[in-house]
Write a protein that holds these residues in place. Sequence first.
Motif, PDB file in Angstrom:
ATOM      1  N   PHE A  77       9.878   0.315  61.983  1.00 25.38           N
ATOM      2  CA  PHE A  77      11.206   0.449  62.633  1.00 25.38           C
ATOM      3  C   PHE A  77      11.033  -0.211  64.077  1.00 25.38           C
ATOM      4  CE2 PHE A  77      12.464   3.362  59.603  1.00 25.38           C
ATOM      5  CZ  PHE A  77      13.975   3.347  59.565  1.00 25.38           C
ATOM      6  N   LYS A  78      11.851  -0.850  64.786  1.00 26.59           N
ATOM      7  CA  LYS A  78      11.962  -1.148  66.128  1.00 26.59           C
ATOM      8  C   LYS A  78      12.794  -0.094  67.159  1.00 26.59           C
ATOM      9  CE  LYS A  78      10.940  -5.074  63.723  1.00 26.59           C
ATOM     10  NZ  LYS A  78       9.747  -5.377  63.251  1.00 26.59           N
ATOM     11  N   ALA A  79      12.288   0.319  68.338  1.00 22.71           N
ATOM     12  CA  ALA A  79      13.125   0.998  69.257  1.00 22.71           C
ATOM     13  C   ALA A  79      13.921   2.190  68.485  1.00 22.71           C
ATOM     14  CB  ALA A  79      14.230   0.131  69.816  1.00 22.71           C
ATOM     15  N   THR A  96       6.379  -4.538  56.148  1.00 22.74           N
ATOM     16  CA  THR A  96       7.914  -5.370  56.070  1.00 22.74           C
ATOM     17  C   THR A  96       8.772  -4.705  57.135  1.00 22.74           C
ATOM     18  OG1 THR A  96       9.885  -5.268  54.714  1.00 22.74           O
ATOM     19  CG2 THR A  96       8.199  -3.539  54.142  1.00 22.74           C
ATOM     20  N   ASN A  97       9.840  -5.470  57.659  1.00 17.45           N
ATOM     21  CA  ASN A  97      10.733  -5.093  58.652  1.00 17.45           C
ATOM     22  C   ASN A  97      11.988  -4.212  57.797  1.00 17.45           C
ATOM     23  OD1 ASN A  97      12.284  -6.795  57.119  1.00 17.45           O
ATOM     24  ND2 ASN A  97      12.096  -8.528  58.803  1.00 17.45           N
ATOM     25  N   GLY A  98      11.732  -4.135  56.450  1.00 17.37           N
ATOM     26  CA  GLY A  98      12.558  -3.199  55.699  1.00 17.37           C
ATOM     27  C   GLY A  98      14.119  -3.766  55.442  1.00 17.37           C
ATOM     28  N   GLY A 125       7.880 -18.561  58.381  1.00 17.52           N
ATOM     29  CA  GLY A 125       9.489 -17.616  58.016  1.00 17.52           C
ATOM     30  C   GLY A 125       9.591 -16.348  58.234  1.00 17.52           C
ATOM     31  N   CYS A 126      10.786 -16.029  58.603  1.00 13.29           N
ATOM     32  CA  CYS A 126      11.029 -14.518  58.985  1.00 13.29           C
ATOM     33  C   CYS A 126      12.478 -14.681  58.906  1.00 13.29           C
ATOM     34  CB  CYS A 126      10.611 -14.030  60.017  1.00 13.29           C
ATOM     35  SG  CYS A 126      10.546 -12.169  60.106  1.00 13.29           S
ATOM     36  N   ASN A 127      13.046 -13.158  58.447  1.00 15.23           N
ATOM     37  CA  ASN A 127      14.446 -13.144  58.447  1.00 15.23           C
ATOM     38  C   ASN A 127      15.169 -12.344  59.677  1.00 15.23           C
ATOM     39  OD1 ASN A 127      13.195 -10.739  57.895  1.00 15.23           O
ATOM     40  ND2 ASN A 127      14.488 -10.349  56.124  1.00 15.23           N
ATOM     41  N   PHE A 128      14.130 -11.986  60.880  1.00 16.82           N
ATOM     42  CA  PHE A 128      14.306 -11.212  61.784  1.00 16.82           C
ATOM     43  C   PHE A 128      13.924 -12.391  62.997  1.00 16.82           C
ATOM     44  CE2 PHE A 128      14.416  -6.410  61.026  1.00 16.82           C
ATOM     45  CZ  PHE A 128      15.080  -6.606  60.278  1.00 16.82           C
ATOM     46  N   MET A 129      14.663 -12.124  64.332  1.00 18.93           N
ATOM     47  CA  MET A 129      14.181 -13.197  65.396  1.00 18.93           C
ATOM     48  C   MET A 129      13.654 -12.245  66.542  1.00 18.93           C
ATOM     49  SD  MET A 129      15.420 -16.495  65.037  1.00 18.93           S
ATOM     50  CE  MET A 129      16.170 -17.100  66.508  1.00 18.93           C
ATOM     51  N   CYS A 130      12.819 -11.592  66.368  1.00 21.64           N
ATOM     52  CA  CYS A 130      12.242 -10.506  67.401  1.00 21.64           C
ATOM     53  C   CYS A 130      11.987 -11.018  68.555  1.00 21.64           C
ATOM     54  CB  CYS A 130      11.338  -9.746  66.791  1.00 21.64           C
ATOM     55  SG  CYS A 130      11.833  -8.582  65.275  1.00 21.64           S
ATOM     56  N   LYS A 131      12.197 -10.668  69.808  1.00 23.09           N
ATOM     57  CA  LYS A 131      11.944 -11.299  70.956  1.00 23.09           C
ATOM     58  C   LYS A 131      10.617 -10.791  71.185  1.00 23.09           C
ATOM     59  CE  LYS A 131      16.399 -12.077  72.756  1.00 23.09           C
ATOM     60  NZ  LYS A 131      17.800 -11.415  73.742  1.00 23.09           N
ATOM     61  N   PHE A 132       9.999  -9.908  70.704  1.00 21.11           N
ATOM     62  CA  PHE A 132       8.718  -9.269  71.093  1.00 21.11           C
ATOM     63  C   PHE A 132       7.597  -9.795  69.910  1.00 21.11           C
ATOM     64  CE2 PHE A 132      11.666  -6.416  68.917  1.00 21.11           C
ATOM     65  CZ  PHE A 132      10.945  -6.089  67.982  1.00 21.11           C
ATOM     66  N   CYS A 133       7.965 -10.713  69.151  1.00 21.57           N
ATOM     67  CA  CYS A 133       7.217 -10.898  67.620  1.00 21.57           C
ATOM     68  C   CYS A 133       5.963 -11.452  68.505  1.00 21.57           C
ATOM     69  CB  CYS A 133       7.940 -11.933  67.028  1.00 21.57           C
ATOM     70  SG  CYS A 133       6.795 -12.229  65.448  1.00 21.57           S
ATOM     71  N   THR A 174       1.478  -9.993  54.724  1.00 25.21           N
ATOM     72  CA  THR A 174       1.675  -9.471  56.156  1.00 25.21           C
ATOM     73  C   THR A 174       1.982 -10.476  57.256  1.00 25.21           C
ATOM     74  OG1 THR A 174       0.576  -7.996  57.905  1.00 25.21           O
ATOM     75  CG2 THR A 174      -0.752  -9.379  56.322  1.00 25.21           C
ATOM     76  N   TYR A 175       1.921 -10.325  58.469  1.00 23.65           N
ATOM     77  CA  TYR A 175       2.212 -11.209  59.885  1.00 23.65           C
ATOM     78  C   TYR A 175       3.370 -11.648  60.084  1.00 23.65           C
ATOM     79  CZ  TYR A 175      -2.975 -11.238  59.495  1.00 23.65           C
ATOM     80  OH  TYR A 175      -4.323 -10.837  59.110  1.00 23.65           O
ATOM     81  N   VAL A 176       4.154 -12.145  58.805  1.00 28.01           N
ATOM     82  CA  VAL A 176       5.736 -12.371  58.808  1.00 28.01           C
ATOM     83  C   VAL A 176       6.338 -11.364  58.009  1.00 28.01           C
ATOM     84  CG1 VAL A 176       5.504 -14.802  59.759  1.00 28.01           C
ATOM     85  CG2 VAL A 176       5.488 -14.395  57.261  1.00 28.01           C
ATOM     86  N   GLU A 177       7.580 -11.464  57.710  1.00 23.72           N
ATOM     87  CA  GLU A 177       8.111 -10.438  56.855  1.00 23.72           C
ATOM     88  C   GLU A 177       7.560 -11.101  55.305  1.00 23.72           C
ATOM     89  OE1 GLU A 177       9.732  -7.752  56.065  1.00 23.72           O
ATOM     90  OE2 GLU A 177       9.948  -8.302  54.165  1.00 23.72           O
ATOM     91  N   SER A 216       6.520 -16.752  62.686  1.00 23.45           N
ATOM     92  CA  SER A 216       7.699 -16.335  62.317  1.00 23.45           C
ATOM     93  C   SER A 216       9.001 -17.163  62.748  1.00 23.45           C
ATOM     94  CB  SER A 216       8.154 -15.035  63.060  1.00 23.45           C
ATOM     95  OG  SER A 216       7.957 -14.927  64.354  1.00 23.45           O
ATOM     96  N   GLN A 217       8.875 -17.866  64.061  1.00 25.28           N
ATOM     97  CA  GLN A 217      10.169 -18.540  64.550  1.00 25.28           C
ATOM     98  C   GLN A 217       9.783 -19.778  65.136  1.00 25.28           C
ATOM     99  OE1 GLN A 217      11.939 -15.651  67.358  1.00 25.28           O
ATOM    100  NE2 GLN A 217      10.691 -14.155  66.211  1.00 25.28           N
ATOM    101  N   LEU A 218       8.609 -20.123  65.464  1.00 25.57           N
ATOM    102  CA  LEU A 218       8.520 -21.356  66.409  1.00 25.57           C
ATOM    103  C   LEU A 218       8.042 -22.592  65.715  1.00 25.57           C
ATOM    104  CD1 LEU A 218       6.598 -19.930  69.689  1.00 25.57           C
ATOM    105  CD2 LEU A 218       9.011 -20.592  69.291  1.00 25.57           C
TER     106      LEU A 218
HETATM  107  S1  SF4 Z   1       7.371 -11.205  61.856  1.00 25.41           S
HETATM  108 FE1  SF4 Z   1       8.188  -9.036  62.443  1.00 25.41          FE
HETATM  109  S2  SF4 Z   1       8.253  -9.008  64.627  1.00 25.41           S
HETATM  110 FE2  SF4 Z   1       8.285 -10.890  64.108  1.00 25.41          FE
HETATM  111  S3  SF4 Z   1      10.284 -11.577  63.904  1.00 25.41           S
HETATM  112 FE3  SF4 Z   1       9.779 -11.060  61.867  1.00 25.41          FE
HETATM  113  S4  SF4 Z   1      10.310  -8.857  61.662  1.00 25.41           S
HETATM  114 FE4  SF4 Z   1      10.299  -9.577  63.744  1.00 25.41          FE
END
Ligand code: SF4
Length: 340
Positions: A177-179, A154-156, A80-88, A125-128, A94-96
């Motif tokens: 932070f990203k970018a 954390t992604n903050g 689980g994650c609350n972001f969907m980062c394309k570079f994760c 760690t590893y996901v949010e 987190s997403q798949l």
């Molecule tokens: S685990 Fe981190 S990098 Fe991966 S989607 Fe979540 S916030 Fe983004």
Amino acid sequence: MHVAKFWKRSGKVVQCYLCSRKCQITEGKTGFCRVRQNIGGKLFSLNYGRLTAINIDPIQKKPFFHFAPGSNTFSISTVGCNFMCKFCCNAELSQLWKEVEGEEWTPAQVVKSAKEAGCSGLCYTYVEPTMFFEFAADCAALANKAGLYNCWVTNGYTSPEAIKAISRHLDAAVVDFKASGNPKAYAQLSSVTDVQPIYDALLAYKKNKIFIEVTNLLIPQYGESLADMRKLCRWIVDNLGPDTPLHIIRFFPSYKLQLPSPDLKLLESAYEIAYNEGLRFVYLGNIAGHKYESTYCPGCGRLLIERYGIMVKKIDLSKDFRCPACKTKIPIAGTRWIKQ
Ligand code: SF4
Ligand code: SF4
């Protein structure tokens, strides 16, 4: 399944405020993260105790460079994650994933295993980590009782309310932070339309006396410029203080973002900017063997903590964490867990 924290009901709809997405969740549905579900007007955490990753890591890997250096940490994660980062780098977690999976663990088993493995603390760690807040909070309370530290990466996007609640047991946080915080890059790469909550979260960590380190993943192709980097550094100096460690992380192609890594010169320019803006402890990450992985005295330049990649090779500090040459005090937290 476990009743979740941080939600309120309005008719049949539940609003979750564990993170700053503040999802409105109708009956039977889950929030953006897919691990919190409205069942009969109550919010449940679906991934409580369902661990998908368990590792023993050197704390530098997180990266914490100024908290309990040299110690090993028992790292855990769910899906689980609350972001969907394309570079994760952890997209499987987190997403798949399709359904909530993972081996069932209790907080007592986590703490016992961490101690048996000789770890000094737990890392969420590893996901949010907010995505498994209820389990992390239960582990953290037990870990503190057992003399272990608690830290997370954390992604903050954790809400200030949740940060306040975990602060009793959380010792340290790495906020990523990203970018360089570029809002366009966040929207395009992470499905995040408002970056302000990240700054609010950092202020909440500070207010609640949680030790903070900051990372910044440099992705220059996505609208990010060194001007963004300068702005971020200035904000850190003004709001968190010049002693806040900053890790400038080199991007490597990963998951859906198959772009070249920034070259070394750009990373070194970013390092200079951070240093010139007044940050006293700046590091380059993902460049094993670079001299800027190590800690130098801001007073006289002496090498104080020598690192190679994620390993601490040597710590040269006095007993009260000063430079042995010029006596400048070096900010190190979690000193009771230091392993030399
Ligand atoms: S685990 Fe981190 S990098 Fe991966 S989607 Fe979540 S916030 Fe983004
Ligand atoms: S924790 Fe999940 S359900 Fe709650 S607000 Fe964040 S994304 Fe939405």
